[in-house]
Design an enzyme around this catalytic site. Structure first.
Site, PDB file in Angstrom:
ATOM      1  N   GLY A 187       5.075  -4.562  -8.988  1.00 18.03           N
ATOM      2  CA  GLY A 187       3.920  -4.683  -8.100  1.00 18.03           C
ATOM      3  C   GLY A 187       2.985  -3.489  -8.228  1.00 18.03           C
ATOM      4  O   GLY A 187       3.421  -2.362  -8.456  1.00 18.03           O
TER       5      GLY A 187
ATOM      6  N   LEU B 170      -1.132  -1.046  -3.173  1.00 13.90           N
ATOM      7  CA  LEU B 170      -1.279   0.372  -2.821  1.00 13.90           C
ATOM      8  C   LEU B 170       0.019   1.136  -3.047  1.00 13.90           C
ATOM      9  O   LEU B 170       0.016   2.236  -3.608  1.00 13.90           O
ATOM     10  CB  LEU B 170      -1.711   0.495  -1.361  1.00 13.90           C
ATOM     11  CG  LEU B 170      -3.167   0.121  -1.106  1.00 13.90           C
ATOM     12  CD1 LEU B 170      -3.458   0.123   0.380  1.00 13.90           C
ATOM     13  CD2 LEU B 170      -4.104   1.093  -1.827  1.00 13.90           C
ATOM     14  N   ALA B 171       1.153   0.573  -2.616  1.00 15.37           N
ATOM     15  CA  ALA B 171       2.417   1.289  -2.760  1.00 15.37           C
ATOM     16  C   ALA B 171       2.837   1.379  -4.226  1.00 15.37           C
ATOM     17  O   ALA B 171       3.202   2.451  -4.709  1.00 15.37           O
ATOM     18  CB  ALA B 171       3.500   0.615  -1.925  1.00 15.37           C
ATOM     19  N   GLY B 172       2.765   0.261  -4.940  1.00 10.35           N
ATOM     20  CA  GLY B 172       3.242   0.235  -6.324  1.00 10.35           C
ATOM     21  C   GLY B 172       2.371   1.040  -7.268  1.00 10.35           C
ATOM     22  O   GLY B 172       2.871   1.769  -8.134  1.00 10.35           O
TER      23      GLY B 172
ATOM     24  N   HIS C  39      -2.420 -12.356  13.081  1.00 10.69           N
ATOM     25  CA  HIS C  39      -3.644 -11.595  13.295  1.00 10.69           C
ATOM     26  C   HIS C  39      -4.624 -12.405  14.134  1.00 10.69           C
ATOM     27  O   HIS C  39      -4.845 -13.577  13.858  1.00 10.69           O
ATOM     28  CB  HIS C  39      -4.262 -11.262  11.937  1.00 10.69           C
ATOM     29  CG  HIS C  39      -5.287 -10.178  12.011  1.00 10.69           C
ATOM     30  ND1 HIS C  39      -6.475 -10.347  12.650  1.00 10.69           N
ATOM     31  CD2 HIS C  39      -5.284  -8.915  11.538  1.00 10.69           C
ATOM     32  CE1 HIS C  39      -7.176  -9.220  12.557  1.00 10.69           C
ATOM     33  NE2 HIS C  39      -6.466  -8.337  11.900  1.00 10.69           N
TER      34      HIS C  39
ATOM     35  N   ARG D 238      -2.645  -6.395  18.080  1.00  7.39           N
ATOM     36  CA  ARG D 238      -2.834  -7.726  17.508  1.00  7.39           C
ATOM     37  C   ARG D 238      -1.967  -8.786  18.163  1.00  7.39           C
ATOM     38  O   ARG D 238      -2.410  -9.914  18.383  1.00  7.39           O
ATOM     39  CB  ARG D 238      -2.527  -7.665  16.011  1.00  7.39           C
ATOM     40  CG  ARG D 238      -3.554  -6.854  15.285  1.00  7.39           C
ATOM     41  CD  ARG D 238      -3.208  -6.648  13.836  1.00  7.39           C
ATOM     42  NE  ARG D 238      -4.317  -5.957  13.191  1.00  7.39           N
ATOM     43  CZ  ARG D 238      -4.318  -5.574  11.928  1.00  7.39           C
ATOM     44  NH1 ARG D 238      -3.249  -5.781  11.179  1.00  7.39           N
ATOM     45  NH2 ARG D 238      -5.358  -4.967  11.416  1.00  7.39           N
TER      46      ARG D 238
ATOM     47  N   GLU E  69       4.755  -2.872   2.059  1.00  9.20           N
ATOM     48  CA  GLU E  69       5.066  -3.984   2.955  1.00  9.20           C
ATOM     49  C   GLU E  69       6.426  -4.601   2.639  1.00  9.20           C
ATOM     50  O   GLU E  69       7.051  -5.231   3.507  1.00  9.20           O
ATOM     51  CB  GLU E  69       3.962  -5.054   2.857  1.00  9.20           C
ATOM     52  CG  GLU E  69       4.080  -6.130   3.931  1.00  9.20           C
ATOM     53  CD  GLU E  69       2.978  -7.190   3.868  1.00  9.20           C
ATOM     54  OE1 GLU E  69       2.007  -6.989   3.102  1.00  9.20           O
ATOM     55  OE2 GLU E  69       3.074  -8.204   4.573  1.00  9.20           O
TER      56      GLU E  69
ATOM     57  N   ARG F 233       2.671  -4.311  13.776  1.00 10.49           N
ATOM     58  CA  ARG F 233       1.961  -3.246  13.075  1.00 10.49           C
ATOM     59  C   ARG F 233       0.582  -3.049  13.691  1.00 10.49           C
ATOM     60  O   ARG F 233      -0.114  -4.020  13.987  1.00 10.49           O
ATOM     61  CB  ARG F 233       1.814  -3.586  11.598  1.00 10.49           C
ATOM     62  CG  ARG F 233       1.057  -2.533  10.818  1.00 10.49           C
ATOM     63  CD  ARG F 233       1.025  -2.825   9.345  1.00 10.49           C
ATOM     64  NE  ARG F 233       0.267  -4.028   9.007  1.00 10.49           N
ATOM     65  CZ  ARG F 233      -1.055  -4.121   9.060  1.00 10.49           C
ATOM     66  NH1 ARG F 233      -1.802  -3.108   9.451  1.00 10.49           N
ATOM     67  NH2 ARG F 233      -1.660  -5.255   8.730  1.00 10.49           N
TER      68      ARG F 233
END
Lengths: 651, 249
Positions: free
Chosen positions: A54, A57-59, A280, A344, A439, A449
């Site tokens: 992946g 953003l994290a990967g 959401h 949310r 995530e 969250r």
């Protein structure tokens, strides 16, 4: 382990603990852990291979940072470019406790808001660390050239998001995720040029290779040629995102899936809090049967937009003709302290409630107004264009209506999954050598969250946490070379091939999408915004029946050795059909309401989520029960030493 | 509404493709263009015919995955992405021709799916600021004038879909490259590598086989992200400056 099945659905196993968080005061834990972990010297890093699945953003941030450190990184993603991962679609912003507004923000306040927003179902240690590194993320992104919104003095602008009373959200118009991801993507491509990172686009992970109890590689399918490839390494990092698409209709991109996580789960990684999903509140309502996805309208709109429905049931007048005293600004009325900026989960349930009362607007009465008339009068149209222009354009494009003239219509939709693979403080799963970031893990958001925290967590994990914790594991490497004919590798390859043959060989009558849509309807009805014991039990039966039908009657055309998009989707839906059942079991066993998990049996007099801390202040980490076996529940007790457990109130 | 589709079908890169005609009835004006193709694919599957392959992912106009040429125009009649195009842009009885991006550096993989890997290699050649994780100064250490930040953002909005290449008679990638040059060049953080960046990215663009820019402007006319044509002027300005020896880093 208790022998008996509980409710005929699951067993309870030994409790687990996060053994890596040092037992020192909260503010010292992260620095203590970083110092206490073993390091890998620079000249040894190039001998160590890390696979990253992946490029969100994290990967992407993890891949780039590990590459900069000198490890050999191999990155796989199903899209045609790393830049297309679904983080790109995040709109509103990223939180950081910089306190640039002098409004009382601090590391501790960001920590406090996040734990409270998560309804006291997240770990104090992880959340505090998240708040600690949040400021570094902004520094890093600015240095990369991320064009954040700025004020005329040249300094960074901030705005507010739900569930907080400070302005700590940094943003780049309504395209913050895009800009942050492009920054991480460019850092990743820089490492590709430097030779430390190798990328494989259009490759999907279909199995995890576990050798002698350690994660040692992955089996991937080249989506263009159909070739099944084996890639081995010293550690595997999953950054494969969330599983909202189990609901079919969600705000996730069409390709988002649980397969990488689910394959790891079936190999022994525990799956934590699967029922914690975020609905959401501000999405564009469904318009027809053919609908393929739902589009989010950023929560940032709630800074200036006012949410309302008519006071009277079935009021079909043009919203502009409804006078002020016949409108119910229900969030401002019920939650005066936070108004339209409640978290949310609360905003979503409130919308559902007014629609259930027959006061919803638009087709089918499934919508509420998000009105900018006051904001345009107060700020002027130009200021509204500058802040939200692209969101307004998107709304008009999809609905054919002009939100500068008539209020937007919005309705809740599945957006994010707080649950995910269980990880310890080092972000390591229960399989040694398998790390999970972003995530895809469960660790930071509890049962709900807060807005602008997903980007913060993805980048915290990838830039600052994982690169500091994975060394400790890798310091014991390089591990023995795994031969390509090792029984574990052969078994993994064979199982992937068998599965593909089964999907292609069934040649039944129903398309993959028809199964996916039906599963989504079951999940939304039985495991959606409001859950009940009877409803969940019924949902489980329906999912089991649908799964049997899937394997008996799915129709996947084409061949294995070519680009075959129906085959790709079939494998993902097959895994969703297993995950969906576990989500229902998790939701059923948690006989309390917390955050996004609302059990109708557990609510306060005025309809708010009612937690049961005596029985449920734990993480539910599930072990795969094997083919037809029941899953095994392992509880990780949650301890609150720095924040007092109390009922959330946004009134 | 009723429409006639002529869709490019091509088994793989080795086989030649052809336009295949499909008659569609009951198309809703509120469907997106891709949802219309979804329904076609469901019907094809039911009939035992292989569905049409096309790239798509976010379906909200930001990931840049989708993109087909519709009646000769990249992304079709509205200046938006294919996924954000809705059937209300067409009329009952229309015949709509659907083809993949046409450019040598974007070879067809199957049907409407092409390989855009060249864009990633152009970015890898210099479309970044060289800053390792952890090496960043405090975010407020360098104020950036708002006009510069806004200009950088406008160029950085590029979604990398490739419509600019598909629209250009020369199959030039100039708007794509210029967007990144302009974005990073407008910010103080991009200055140290500014001269080297434009040269290396253009070298890569040439090596990938994209054509030269002759200022036709078709690229900006179809760009769904609204990247302005003047970014190409900026690129040319930077290129000329980089060739002045005293300015070269």
């Amino acid at each position: 382990m208790t022998d008996g099945l509980i409710d005929g659905l699951y067993r309870e196993g030994e409790p687990i603990a996060d053994t890596k968080a040092p037992g020192v005061p909260l503010a010292e834990r992260w620095s203590t852990r970083v110092f206490g972990g073993h390091l890998v010297s620079p000249n040894n890093r190039r001998k160590l291979k890390i696979i990253v699945i992946g490029t969100g953003l994290a990967g992407a941030s993890a891949g780039a940072t590990l590459g900069e450190a000198g490890y050999q990184v191999t990155s796989f993603f199903f899209q045609d470019s790393p830049r297309r991962a679904h983080s790109i679609a995040a709109q509103g912003g990223i939180n950081a406790s910089k306190n640039y507004r002098n409004d009382g923000d601090s590391t501790h306040r960001l920590f406090y808001d996040t734990v409270k927003g998560g309804d006291f179902r997240s770990r104090e240690s992880n959340v505090y660390r998240l708040a600690e590194v949040s400021g570094n993320i902004i520094d890093q992104c600015v240095a990369q050239g991320i064009p954040f919104a700025r004020e005329y003095g040249g300094l960074l602008d901030n705005r507010s998001f739900g569930g907080v009373q400070v302005s700590r959200t940094f943003y780049a118009r309504g395209q913050t995720g895009q800009q942050l991801l492009l920054g991480a993507y460019q850092a990743l491509e820089r490492q590709v040029a430097a030779g430390t990172v190798t990328t494989h686009n259009r490759h999907e992970m279909l199995e995890l290779v576990v050798v002698d109890g350690r994660a040692r590689g992955v089996i991937v399918r080249d989506l263009v040629t159909g070739e099944i490839e084996t890639h081995l390494a010293d550690a595997v990092v999953l950054a494969s995102g969330g599983y909202s698409n189990v609901f079919y209709l969600s705000t996730n991109a069409m390709g988002c899936n649980v397969t990488a996580s689910w394959r790891a789960h079936r190999q022994g990684a525990l799956f934590a809090n699967p029922c914690f999903t975020q609905i959401h509140p501000t999405c564009i309502p469904v318009s027809g049967e053919y609908q393929s996805k739902l589009t989010l309208m950023s929560e940032s709109l709630r800074n200036d937009g006012r949410i309302w429905v008519p006071v009277a049931q079935g009021d079909t007048r043009d919203p502009r003709d409804i006078p002020a005293d016949e409108r119910d600004y229900y969030l401002e009325r019920a939650y005066p302290a936070f108004g339209n900026l409640v978290p949310r989960d609360i905003a979503s349930r409130a919308a559902k409630r007014v629609c259930d009362e027959g006061r919803g607007v638009g087709p089918g009465g499934l919508g509420v107004y998000l009105d900018f008339a006051d904001a345009i009068a107060r700020l002027g149209r130009d200021a509204v264009v500058a802040k939200y222009g692209n969101l307004f354009d998107m709304y008009r494009q999809i609905t054919g209506e002009d939100p500068y003239q008539v209020p937007m219509r919005i309705y809740p939709a599945v957006h994010y999954t707080m649950g995910g693979l269980w990880v310890d403080y080092d972000l390591q799963s229960t399989i040694p050598g398998l790390f999970v970031v972003g995530e895809a893990n469960f660790s930071d958001h509890g049962a709900n969250r807060l807005g602008a925290s997903a980007l913060m967590q993805g980048l915290a994990d990838g830039y600052f946490v994982l690169p500091n914790t994975i060394n400790d594991y890798l310091s014991a490497g390089p591990f023995d070379t795994v031969p390509a004919d090792h029984p574990a590798v052969v078994e993994a390859v064979t199982s992937v091939q068998d599965r593909i043959q089964a999907l292609l060989g069934t040649r039944g009558t129903r398309s993959v999408d028809s199964f996916h849509k039906e599963l989504g309807q079951i999940m939304w009805e039985h495991c959606g915004m409001e859950r009940t014991e009877d409803g969940l039990l019924e949902g489980i039966e329906k999912i089991r029946a649908l799964r049997r039908e899937f394997w008996a009657d799915v129709r996947v055309l084409g061949e294995a050795g070519e680009l075959n998009q129906a085959l790709e989707r079939a494998g993902r839906v097959a895994d969703f059909l297993e995950l969906g059942e576990l989500m229902c079991i998790d939701a059923l066993h948690r006989r309390e309401s917390c955050g996004g998990h609302f059990r109708a049996e557990s609510q306060t007099e005025d309809g708010e989520a009612l937690r049961n801390d005596d029985e449920f202040a734990y993480v539910a980490a599930w072990q795969w029960g094997g083919g037809d076996g029941a899953p095994v529940l392992h509880k990780e007790a949650l301890h609150y030493e720095n924040i007092e457990l109390k009922q959330r109130s946004y009134k | 509404m009723k429409i006639t589709l002529k869709i490019w079908r091509q088994k793989n890169a080795e086989n030649p493709g052809r336009l295949v005609t499909y008659e569609r009835d009951g198309v809703s004006a509120d469907m997106s263009f891709l949802e219309m193709l979804d329904v076609l694919n469901e019907d094809l599957t039911a009939k035992g015919e292989e569905p049409v392959a096309f790239d798509h992912d976010c379906r909200e106009g930001i990931c840049g995955s989708c993109g087909v040429v519709i009646d000769g125009v990249a992304h079709g009649p509205q200046r938006t992405t294919t996924c954000q195009l809705h059937m209300r842009s067409f009329a009952d009885g229309d015949t709509i021709t659907v083809e993949p991006w046409r450019a040598d550096p974007f070879p067809v993989i199957k049907d409407l799916v092409v390989n855009r890997g060249a864009f990633d290699r152009i970015i890898a050649a210099g479309g970044f600021v060289s800053v390792n994780t952890g090496a960043a100064p405090e975010a407020h250490a360098t104020p950036v004038p708002k006009v510069d930040a806004d200009r950088a953002f406008e160029a950085a909005a590029c979604i990398g879909c490739g419509a600019c290449v598909a629209a250009c008679p020369n199959a030039s990638a100039m708007l794509f490259t210029a967007a990144k040059i302009t974005h990073l060049g407008a910010l103080p953080q991009g200055q140290p590598e500014r001269a080297a960046r434009v040269v290396s990215m253009l070298d890569q663009q040439d090596a990938e086989g994209f054509g030269g820019c002759t200022n036709i402007g078709e690229c900006a006319a179809v760009c769904p992200a609204g990247v302005p044509l003047e970014t190409i002027s900026q690129l040319n300005f930077d290129l000329r400056r980089s060739m002045t020896p005293s300015r070269r880093h």
